[in-house]
Design a protein around this motif. Structure first.
Motif, short mmCIF file in Angstrom:
data_model
loop_
_atom_site.label_atom_id
_atom_site.label_comp_id
_atom_site.label_asym_id
_atom_site.label_seq_id
_atom_site.Cartn_x
_atom_site.Cartn_y
_atom_site.Cartn_z
N PRO A 1 -5.34 -6.90 -10.39
CA PRO A 1 -6.24 -5.88 -9.82
C PRO A 1 -5.46 -4.86 -8.99
O PRO A 1 -4.55 -5.22 -8.25
CB PRO A 1 -7.18 -6.70 -8.93
N ARG A 2 -5.84 -3.61 -9.11
CA ARG A 2 -5.22 -2.51 -8.37
C ARG A 2 -6.32 -1.62 -7.83
O ARG A 2 -7.43 -1.60 -8.36
CB ARG A 2 -4.32 -1.66 -9.27
N ARG A 3 -5.99 -0.83 -6.82
CA ARG A 3 -6.96 0.09 -6.24
C ARG A 3 -6.33 1.47 -6.07
O ARG A 3 -5.21 1.60 -5.58
CB ARG A 3 -7.44 -0.40 -4.87
N PHE A 4 -7.09 2.50 -6.45
CA PHE A 4 -6.69 3.90 -6.28
C PHE A 4 -7.82 4.58 -5.52
O PHE A 4 -8.95 4.61 -5.98
CB PHE A 4 -6.50 4.57 -7.64
N HIS A 5 -7.50 5.11 -4.34
CA HIS A 5 -8.49 5.80 -3.52
C HIS A 5 -8.05 7.24 -3.33
O HIS A 5 -6.88 7.50 -3.05
CB HIS A 5 -8.62 5.15 -2.15
N HIS A 6 -8.98 8.15 -3.43
CA HIS A 6 -8.69 9.57 -3.20
C HIS A 6 -9.61 10.06 -2.07
O HIS A 6 -10.82 9.89 -2.14
CB HIS A 6 -8.93 10.38 -4.46
N VAL A 7 -9.00 10.63 -1.04
CA VAL A 7 -9.76 11.09 0.13
C VAL A 7 -9.48 12.57 0.32
O VAL A 7 -8.33 12.98 0.49
CB VAL A 7 -9.33 10.32 1.40
N VAL B 1 -3.56 5.19 -1.86
CA VAL B 1 -4.53 6.03 -1.17
C VAL B 1 -3.94 7.43 -1.10
O VAL B 1 -2.87 7.64 -0.55
CB VAL B 1 -4.81 5.50 0.26
N ASN B 2 -4.67 8.38 -1.67
CA ASN B 2 -4.22 9.77 -1.71
C ASN B 2 -5.08 10.61 -0.78
O ASN B 2 -6.30 10.63 -0.90
CB ASN B 2 -4.32 10.31 -3.14
N PHE B 3 -4.45 11.29 0.16
CA PHE B 3 -5.15 12.18 1.08
C PHE B 3 -4.83 13.63 0.72
O PHE B 3 -3.68 13.99 0.52
CB PHE B 3 -4.69 11.94 2.53
N VAL B 4 -5.86 14.46 0.64
CA VAL B 4 -5.68 15.90 0.46
C VAL B 4 -6.06 16.56 1.77
O VAL B 4 -7.15 16.35 2.29
CB VAL B 4 -6.55 16.45 -0.69
N ALA B 5 -5.15 17.33 2.30
CA ALA B 5 -5.33 17.94 3.62
C ALA B 5 -6.48 18.92 3.63
O ALA B 5 -6.77 19.59 2.64
CB ALA B 5 -4.05 18.64 4.06
N GLU B 6 -7.12 19.03 4.78
CA GLU B 6 -8.22 19.97 4.96
C GLU B 6 -7.79 21.39 4.64
O GLU B 6 -8.50 22.15 4.02
CB GLU B 6 -8.73 19.89 6.39
N GLY B 7 -6.59 21.76 5.06
CA GLY B 7 -6.11 23.11 4.81
C GLY B 7 -6.04 23.43 3.33
O GLY B 7 -6.41 24.52 2.90
N ALA B 8 -5.62 22.47 2.52
CA ALA B 8 -5.57 22.69 1.07
C ALA B 8 -6.97 22.83 0.52
O ALA B 8 -7.24 23.66 -0.35
CB ALA B 8 -4.84 21.54 0.39
N ALA B 9 -7.90 22.02 1.02
CA ALA B 9 -9.28 22.11 0.55
C ALA B 9 -9.89 23.46 0.95
O ALA B 9 -10.58 24.09 0.16
CB ALA B 9 -10.10 20.96 1.11
N ASP B 10 -9.64 23.90 2.19
CA ASP B 10 -10.15 25.19 2.64
C ASP B 10 -9.59 26.33 1.78
O ASP B 10 -10.34 27.20 1.34
CB ASP B 10 -9.78 25.46 4.10
N ARG B 11 -8.29 26.31 1.56
CA ARG B 11 -7.67 27.38 0.76
C ARG B 11 -8.20 27.39 -0.65
O ARG B 11 -8.32 28.43 -1.27
CB ARG B 11 -6.14 27.23 0.75
N SER B 12 -8.55 26.20 -1.17
CA SER B 12 -9.05 26.15 -2.54
C SER B 12 -10.37 26.88 -2.68
O SER B 12 -10.71 27.37 -3.74
CB SER B 12 -9.20 24.70 -3.00
N LEU B 13 -11.15 26.97 -1.58
CA LEU B 13 -12.41 27.69 -1.62
C LEU B 13 -12.25 29.16 -1.26
O LEU B 13 -12.97 30.02 -1.75
CB LEU B 13 -13.41 27.05 -0.64
N VAL C 1 0.85 -1.18 0.00
CA VAL C 1 0.00 0.00 0.00
C VAL C 1 0.89 1.23 0.00
O VAL C 1 1.85 1.31 0.77
CB VAL C 1 -0.92 0.02 1.24
N ALA C 2 0.59 2.18 -0.86
CA ALA C 2 1.29 3.46 -0.85
C ALA C 2 0.29 4.53 -0.50
O ALA C 2 -0.82 4.56 -1.04
CB ALA C 2 1.92 3.76 -2.20
N GLY C 3 0.66 5.40 0.40
CA GLY C 3 -0.22 6.49 0.80
C GLY C 3 0.47 7.82 0.59
O GLY C 3 1.65 7.96 0.88
N TYR C 4 -0.27 8.77 0.10
CA TYR C 4 0.26 10.09 -0.15
C TYR C 4 -0.48 11.06 0.74
O TYR C 4 -1.70 11.07 0.77
CB TYR C 4 0.12 10.43 -1.63
N GLY C 5 0.27 11.86 1.49
CA GLY C 5 -0.34 12.79 2.42
C GLY C 5 -0.77 12.12 3.71
O GLY C 5 -1.67 12.56 4.39
N ARG C 6 -0.09 11.06 4.08
CA ARG C 6 -0.49 10.31 5.28
C ARG C 6 0.23 10.76 6.54
O ARG C 6 0.07 10.14 7.58
CB ARG C 6 -0.21 8.83 5.07
#
Length: 141
Positions: free
Chosen positions: A125-131, A80-92, A7-12
């Protein structure tokens, strides 16, 4: 069927991502976990430093050569890719490029995953998750 082994996680390195690492490890002790995080904003290596079977790579998800090396070299089958809340807030809230940066990160990860897993892969089979972690506070919109 799909069997997760790498498993590889980005932003973990953040709070939610760090907890995900601990949860995944408790449910899947046989898996090796690779965390790629720039350790900016909420990232903190100490959140995952004591979890066995986890290796931290400090880097940027937009570094396609690095992501490609990790996917191939570690035979990652779940991303599994995580985008931080701060980045999401700034985007708005601001036009500082946070949304564009997050979009480029996702696009970059998808392109590398497609290249390694589909174009060159053996049909496994592979899995890509974005959170995206996002919480708006009252009165902020």
């Amino acid at each position: 069927g799909w069997r997760h082994g790498q498993v590889a996680g980005y932003g973990r390195g953040g709070f939610v991502g760090g907890n995900f690492v601990r949860h995944w490890r408790s449910r899947h002790p046989e898996c090796e976990i690779t965390v790629l995080d720039a350790l900016t904003q909420a990232g903190n290596a100490e959140r995952i430093g004591d979890v066995p079977g986890v290796s931290l790579v400090v880097g940027d998800v937009r570094d396609t050569a690095l992501v490609e090396t990790l996917l191939r070299g570690r035979q990652v089958d779940t991303l599994v890719n995580f985008v931080a809340e701060g980045a999401a807030d700034r985007s708005l809230d601001a036009g500082d490029g946070a949304f564009a940066g997050a979009a480029v990160s996702i696009e970059s990860l998808l392109a590398v995953a497609r290249s390694v897993w589909l174009d060159e892969g053996g049909g496994e089979p592979r899995r890509f998750h974005h959170v995206t972690q996002h919480e708006r506070r009252r009165g902020s919109l």
